[in-house]
Every structure is written in C-alpha cells, then in structure tokens.
Write an enzyme that holds these catalytic residues in place. Sequence first.
Site, PDB file in Angstrom:
ATOM      1  N   LYS A 265       0.843  -1.199   0.000  1.00 36.41           N
ATOM      2  CA  LYS A 265       0.000   0.000   0.000  1.00 36.41           C
ATOM      3  C   LYS A 265       0.880   1.251   0.000  1.00 36.41           C
ATOM      4  O   LYS A 265       2.014   1.201   0.483  1.00 36.41           O
ATOM      5  CB  LYS A 265      -0.862   0.023   1.278  1.00 36.41           C
ATOM      6  CG  LYS A 265      -2.021  -0.947   1.276  1.00 36.41           C
ATOM      7  CD  LYS A 265      -2.838  -0.780   2.547  1.00 36.41           C
ATOM      8  CE  LYS A 265      -3.996  -1.763   2.583  1.00 36.41           C
ATOM      9  NZ  LYS A 265      -5.001  -1.550   1.546  1.00 36.41           N
ATOM     10  N   ARG A 339     -10.411 -11.430   1.763  1.00 35.54           N
ATOM     11  CA  ARG A 339     -11.221 -12.507   1.185  1.00 35.54           C
ATOM     12  C   ARG A 339     -10.481 -13.841   1.224  1.00 35.54           C
ATOM     13  O   ARG A 339     -11.089 -14.897   1.267  1.00 35.54           O
ATOM     14  CB  ARG A 339     -11.648 -12.111  -0.233  1.00 35.54           C
ATOM     15  CG  ARG A 339     -10.510 -11.849  -1.178  1.00 35.54           C
ATOM     16  CD  ARG A 339     -10.912 -11.048  -2.412  1.00 35.54           C
ATOM     17  NE  ARG A 339     -10.955  -9.605  -2.163  1.00 35.54           N
ATOM     18  CZ  ARG A 339     -11.277  -8.700  -3.074  1.00 35.54           C
ATOM     19  NH1 ARG A 339     -11.613  -9.076  -4.305  1.00 35.54           N
ATOM     20  NH2 ARG A 339     -11.288  -7.420  -2.782  1.00 35.54           N
TER      21      ARG A 339
HETATM   22  N1  BES Z   1      -8.282  -3.703   4.369  1.00 31.01           N
HETATM   23  C1  BES Z   1      -8.377  -3.308   3.018  1.00 31.01           C
HETATM   24  C2  BES Z   1      -9.651  -2.540   2.730  1.00 31.01           C
HETATM   25  C3  BES Z   1      -9.687  -1.098   3.169  1.00 31.01           C
HETATM   26  C4  BES Z   1      -8.994  -0.142   2.473  1.00 31.01           C
HETATM   27  C5  BES Z   1     -10.494  -0.724   4.225  1.00 31.01           C
HETATM   28  C6  BES Z   1      -9.073   1.182   2.862  1.00 31.01           C
HETATM   29  C7  BES Z   1     -10.585   0.591   4.594  1.00 31.01           C
HETATM   30  C8  BES Z   1      -9.863   1.553   3.924  1.00 31.01           C
HETATM   31  C9  BES Z   1      -8.356  -4.528   2.101  1.00 31.01           C
HETATM   32  O1  BES Z   1      -7.584  -5.584   2.522  1.00 31.01           O
HETATM   33  C10 BES Z   1      -7.801  -4.068   0.791  1.00 31.01           C
HETATM   34  O2  BES Z   1      -6.665  -3.705   0.761  1.00 31.01           O
HETATM   35  N2  BES Z   1      -8.633  -4.098  -0.237  1.00 31.01           N
HETATM   36  C11 BES Z   1      -8.228  -3.638  -1.523  1.00 31.01           C
HETATM   37  C12 BES Z   1      -8.789  -4.585  -2.538  1.00 31.01           C
HETATM   38  C13 BES Z   1      -8.246  -4.368  -3.926  1.00 31.01           C
HETATM   39  C14 BES Z   1      -6.792  -4.741  -3.984  1.00 31.01           C
HETATM   40  C15 BES Z   1      -9.062  -5.183  -4.893  1.00 31.01           C
HETATM   41  C16 BES Z   1      -8.788  -2.235  -1.725  1.00 31.01           C
HETATM   42  O3  BES Z   1      -9.924  -1.975  -1.332  1.00 31.01           O
HETATM   43  O4  BES Z   1      -8.056  -1.399  -2.237  1.00 31.01           O
HETATM   44 MN    MN Z   2      -5.551  -5.377   1.875  1.00 30.30          MN
END
Ligand code: BES
Ligand code: MN
Length: 492
Positions: A265, A339
């Site tokens: 990230k 997931r």
């Molecule tokens: N924990 C995150 C989701 C999230 C992101 C919650 C920002 C709250 C704020 C999750 O594990 C994630 O990183 N999801 C990705 C999925 C994507 C790679 C398809 C996302 O939402 O960017």
């Molecule tokens: Mn994630």
Amino acid sequence: MNFELKTLDLKAAVSHACDALIVLVTADFKPATDAVSRLIAQARASGDLDATPAKLLSIWRTPGVTASRVVLVSVGEGSARLVRQAVTAAATSLKAAAPKKITICLPDGTQQRLQAAAQAVADASYVYTATKPSAKAAVLNRVVLALPSAAKTQAAKDDFAHARAHVAGVALAREWGNRPANHATPSMLAKVAQTLGKHKRVRCQVLGPKEIEKLGMGSFAAVARGSHEPMRFIVLHYDGAAKTQAPTVLVGKGITFDTGGISLKPGAGMDEMKFDMCGAASVLGTFEALAQLQPAINVVGLIPTCENMPDGTALKPGDVVTSMSGQTIEVLNTDAEGRLILCDALTYATRFKPRAVIDIATLTGACVVSLGAVRSGLFSPSDELAHALQEAGEAALDPCWRLPLDDEYAEGLKSNFADVANVGGRDGGAITAAKFLQRFAKDYPWAHLDIAGSAWKSGAAKGATGRPVGLLLQYLLGTVAKPAKSTQRRAA
Ligand code: BES
Ligand code: MN
Ligand code: ZN
C-alpha cells in the site's frame, strides 16, 4: 461504567443526588410544579431553550435542585436518533466538569431510546489509555437512566439489560480496534477470546499454524506467510439453547495489520490498517454482550487472524493457492487478503450446519467510496436474511445498506491459471469482493457486511467505533425462538 435503571419523575429528580442531571425535553413537554419543570417552562418562554433537537441550556447550582449541574436538552419528538444526538451533546458539554455520577431523565418508552442514551454517554466519555499514559482516564463511573414511571416493569428491565450488554460489547470492540498492531497481535486477540471463554455458556478454542495447515486452509495460511507473528484461528461457541438448535455463525476478518503485502500500500495513512481487524473485534464484542445477556440461542464465532506483510517468504502476485474448499485461487493482488482468509473460515463454518452465516469485514476501499462512514455495506442472496439484518441495523442505530450480487459482477474474477482470481477490476470493487466470498458460502444462508467505512473514523477523531456490534446483537436477539401461543396459554 456502571449503569442503573431508576424510576424518577422530575419531581423526584429535584432532590436526586448526582453530579449532573441531564433532562431530555420533548417538544410536547408539559410542565408540572416542581423546580426543574418550572426551569424548563421559564427557559422555553424566554427563548433560552430552543426546541431544536440537541439545543441545550446548562445551569449551575440552581435553588431547590440537589444536583450541582443541570443540563436541559431538547429532543424534538424524542426518537432514538434524537435521544442519541441530545445525550451526546449534553455529555460532551459536561466533559470539562468531569462528573463522576450522571443521571439522565428520559421520557418513558422504547428499548431503542434507553440504548441510544446509554451508548451516547458511553461513547462521549470513552478515553483511550492502553498505550497513552498521559491521557486522563475517564472519571465518570455511574450513570443512572431514569424513567418517569416505567422502570419497574419487566419489559423495562429487559430493555435495560439489552442496552447495558450492547454498551459493553461496543466498548470491547472499540478498545481492541484502537490498539496498535504491536499491542493487538493475533495471539493477543486469541487471549481476549480465551478470557471470554471463561464466561458461563461460552467456550473458546484457538488453533495455531500447524492445525490450520492440517485443516487445509491453504488460502488463509498463504496470507500469514510473510509475517513473523504466528496466525491464529479462533473458534468461539455460545451455547444458550439445546444442541439440536442450529447456530448462527459470525465470521470476523482479523488482519491485525494490512501493509498490502508485496502489492504494498502507499505510505500515507497506512497506520489506519491497524483497524483491519475490526470485523474480528465486533465478533469478540458481540460475544461479550451474549455472555452478559445469556439469551436462548446458539452462536459460533470464527476469527481467522494474522498480519499481511511483505517478506522474502511472502505470497507473490500470480501465486496460486489451494483453499480449504478445494478451489484454487490466483492471487493477482496480495492486498486483497481479507477474502483469502475469510474464504477458508466460510468453508469451516459448514461443519456447524448453521441456520445462517454472517461475515463481518473491513473488506474494500470501494465500499467506503460507495457508502461513506454512515452505513455498512450488506450483501446477501437471501431476502429474508438481508431484511432481518437491515431491520436490526435500523433498530440499533447501526444501519447498513444492501448492495447487489448479480452474477455478472463475477466476470472479472475469471482466471487462466486457477478456479478463481482474488480480484476483478476496479469498478464495483465492494461487489466483486462479495461475489468472491459467495463462492465459498453455498451451503447455508449467508450475508456479508463490509464495514470498511463504518468501523473507524479518520482525521482528528481517529478511532474505532465498535460497529457493527449493535446490529449483530439486535439481529441475534431477534432470532430467539418465541414460545408458541398455545404453550404460552398452557403455561399461564
Ligand atoms: N483492508 C483493506 C480494505 C480497506 C482499504 C479498508 C481502505 C478501509 C480503507 C483490504 O484488505 C484491501 O486492501 N482491499 C483492496 C482490494 C483491492 C486490492 C481489490 C482495496 O480496497 O483497495
Ligand atoms: Mn488489503
Ligand atoms: Zn485488509
């Protein structure tokens, strides 16, 4: 915090001993002859107490009233939402005075109002201290919820017990949500669960890496691989009914820190990924509430918990893993890890022959874009389950909003190298995530709550909210079997 339910009309409230008396004033307030009633009538007449909800008037040491502070606050027609808003305003205004004992005079009425008042005062007085020794711990320790006449009825007592358990459950979820990742590791969450396991009717089992691998949870184990913190699979049972009664299973995402893994990230705001275990925390909080209330239902809580870290041993984009269900998964993005841990827990849930399975997860940024922080995302192929959860959310002031699950949304999850890919395109991201989970939840009625927007607040008020414990508890209590009418008559 200690709550107490009391019968107390305004006449009695005048001589009631407490540090602060909060009086909720409805639009149709009819003054009696006591000192507080007179104050309200005069304040109304002089224009000093606006009838607009949450408008307040603070009075210090007024003759004829024992409490040294009186806060009059308007609640409009007195709905639960307005009660929450009014009590929040009043309790916040009292912060500097640091009262130890507050009494809140409520209009007679619904469970929702009692719960809203209790939750509002608990939320307003919460102070995080676990890793902040300089923070002044909350001094408020007694809250009296006063009803003019109904406090002695069994219904009021039940409502009060529900409200109190709700507050305790939210508090536990909020506290563990807030703790930083180095103070809330998978092993520490397992300890919290084991402590819950000491309550009557609660049991807890914690599985470690060897046992998880042995179960064939290849997808979950793959996420944990990049971290030095050992993963845990927590299994909680609340046995409140006969063994023959099928349980409701709650599954909570327990990523104690989400760096994104090799699909790292960006740095800005990454600290907030300590909140990526708020789904797990909501399951723990719900069990705390169940332990307090002891309802006649069976509930199972499942928490897959680990960190998502980049490392030489970490999962790589393009890797194919084998889930417990036997389906293979091409991991196109290691940041779609929630997931990957949930799918194995959903497969594990089958063994309980559940009446319903609900997973709770801070799953997608896309859900935050769709619904913001107000409503959690709700997904379910079952109209019945979806409606029950929606209604529970409204009643508990912990609302959600249903999003679709058309099969067309799963198109993007096709893979040339595995049964399914873990990401689709960017568009409709909250829905594709739900479509992925649905593949693993075919054996029972299932619902998914995406709490990415509702589980915590960013900015100056950064912190966990304890949601959706309120929704879950409300829903679960609604599943208690009501005795058939004929049996009731026979018993009477
Ligand atoms: N924990 C995150 C989701 C999230 C992101 C919650 C920002 C709250 C704020 C999750 O594990 C994630 O990183 N999801 C990705 C999925 C994507 C790679 C398809 C996302 O939402 O960017
Ligand atoms: Mn994630
Ligand atoms: Zn995550």
